[in-house]
Design an enzyme around this catalytic site. Structure first.
Site: not given
Ligand code: 3PG
Ligand code: MG
Length: 407
Positions: A41, A206
């Protein structure tokens, strides 16, 4: 719908201007080491950051990491990410110890043209994720004060109605970064009229997270292959006992309904690897999906399932020669972080990589799995940085972060 993008902003001229970039630097950290386990990322946002640096902007990057509860929590500090980002950019990244406080203000003030700062975790502030518009807005005001323009390149977070994603663009001139643009371009091919046969592979833990996307995709796909922790709720719905495997009891009925309505498109595991404990060196064996012993926990799909899924990808199992033409994969098939339970994810990933198709891998975990298993990233058409975001996009939902960029 019109969304301005980074090129439009660059054309306006950014030299000497403070550009606030919302990135998704929510990288996995090693459980013991706290070190960055996969920097995909961070790499994904480099094209946007480099372009801004080259154009002489003062680049102010912000992101969340993990799910801290609205207050500083050292285990979720972005400091290690600043280090890695600096290495990748080839120039130091100035790190602010807070997000919108004294440290952030003085760090931004001290930036020379073409320099980069990273603010501390957005979610150390209650306003970031607040459901209260005023509380979110107040935090967005403080954040927006650190920039003269805003770039959203946090594709992984565009499905969140959070201050940095939804409220800041209302306060500053705003554009989509290179990553957001590319992600939307690719995913829109899947929501339009994807070339068929269209095969979707879903895994992850999930089932409740995936129900909406299953509903949305069923009418569109030729085959839906289900593995990962979520498969056990479906197996239970088929009347099988699943031992101590992951199970969402309250979803069993819904999964049963989906199976009934799926016109045979859903393929479930026929065998699973089940262990004596959730642990990397636990004893494990392959069992038929209808014969999982009560004290065993399923941690991967079995070899016959891998072969069946690979065949479904290769032949699309739709009576049409030539195999799938479009494939979307989200979620690992097993606990791939433990080598004993990585074969399912590896086997399916290899089959997708080999397919002569438009192949999209969605989700932080699946993308990390591709890299952790040493697969060649370039053998997939696109590896999305968004998990929840790509699923919600495919569901056809309005994504707050994208809507906020529209003029
Ligand atoms: C992820 O890893 O799915 C994104 O960075 C969003 O994070 P979050 O699900 O904690 O909002
Ligand atoms: Mg998530």
């Amino acid at each position: 719908m019109s969304i301005r993008n980074l090129d439009d902003l660059l054309a306006d001229g950014v030299s000497g201007r403070r550009v606030l970039v919302r990135a998704d630097l929510n990288v996995p950290l090693g459980k013991q080491t706290g070190q960055i386990a996969d920097d995909g990322r961070i790499r994904a946002v480099l094209p946007t950051l480099s372009a801004l640096v080259q154009a002489g902007a003062k680049v102010v990057v912000c992101s969340h990491l993990g799910r801290p509860k609205g207050a500083p929590d050292p285990q979720f500090s972005l400091r290690p990410v600043a280090g890695r980002l600096g290495e990748l950019l080839g120039a130091p990244v100035h790190f602010a110890e807070d997000t919108v406080g004294e440290s952030a203000r003085s760090t931004v003030e001290g930036l020379a043209d073409g320099q980069v700062a990273l603010l501390e975790n957005l979610r150390f502030n209650k306003g970031e994720t607040s459901k209260d518009d005023a509380e979110r807005g107040a935090f967005a005001d403080q954040l927006a004060a650190l920039g003269d323009a805003y770039v959203d390149d946090a594709f992984g977070a565009v499905h969140r109605k959070h201050a940095s994603v939804f409220d800041v663009p209302a306060r500053l001139p705003h554009v989509a970064g290179r990553l957001v643009l590319r992600e939307v371009e690719v995913l829109s091919k899947l929501t339009g009229e994807p070339e068929r046969p269209y095969v979707v592979v879903l895994g992850g833990s999930k089932v409740s997270d995936k129900l909406a996307v299953i509903e949305a995709l069923l009418p569109k796909v030729d085959r839906l292959l289900i593995g990962g922790g979520m498969c056990f709720t479906f197996l239970k719905a088929q009347g099988h006992e699943v031992g101590s495997s992951l199970l969402e009891e309250e979803m069993v009925e819904t999964c049963g309904n989906l199976l009934e309505r799926s016109e045979g498109k859903i393929m479930l595991p026929v065998d699973v690897v089940a262990a004596t404990a959730f642990s990397p060196d636990a004893d494990h064996d392959v069992f038929r999906a209808d014969g999982i012993p009560s004290h065993r926990v399923g941690l991967d799909i079995g070899p016959e399932t891998v072969a069946g899924f690979a065949a479904a990808i290769k032949d699309a199992a739709c009576g049409e020669p030539g195999g799938a033409r479009t494939i979307f994969w989200n979620g690992p098939m097993g606990v791939f972080e433990m080598p004993a339970f990585a074969n399912g994810t590896r086997g399916v990933a290899e089959a997708i990589a080999k397919a002569d198709a438009f192949t999209v891998v969605g989700g932080g975990d699946s993308a990390a799995a591709v890299r952790a298993l040493g697969l060649d990233e370039s053998s997939f058409s696109h590896i999305s940085t968004g998990g929840g975001a790509s699923l919600e996009y495919l569901e056809g939902k309005t994504l707050p972060g994208i809507a906020a960029l529209e003029d």
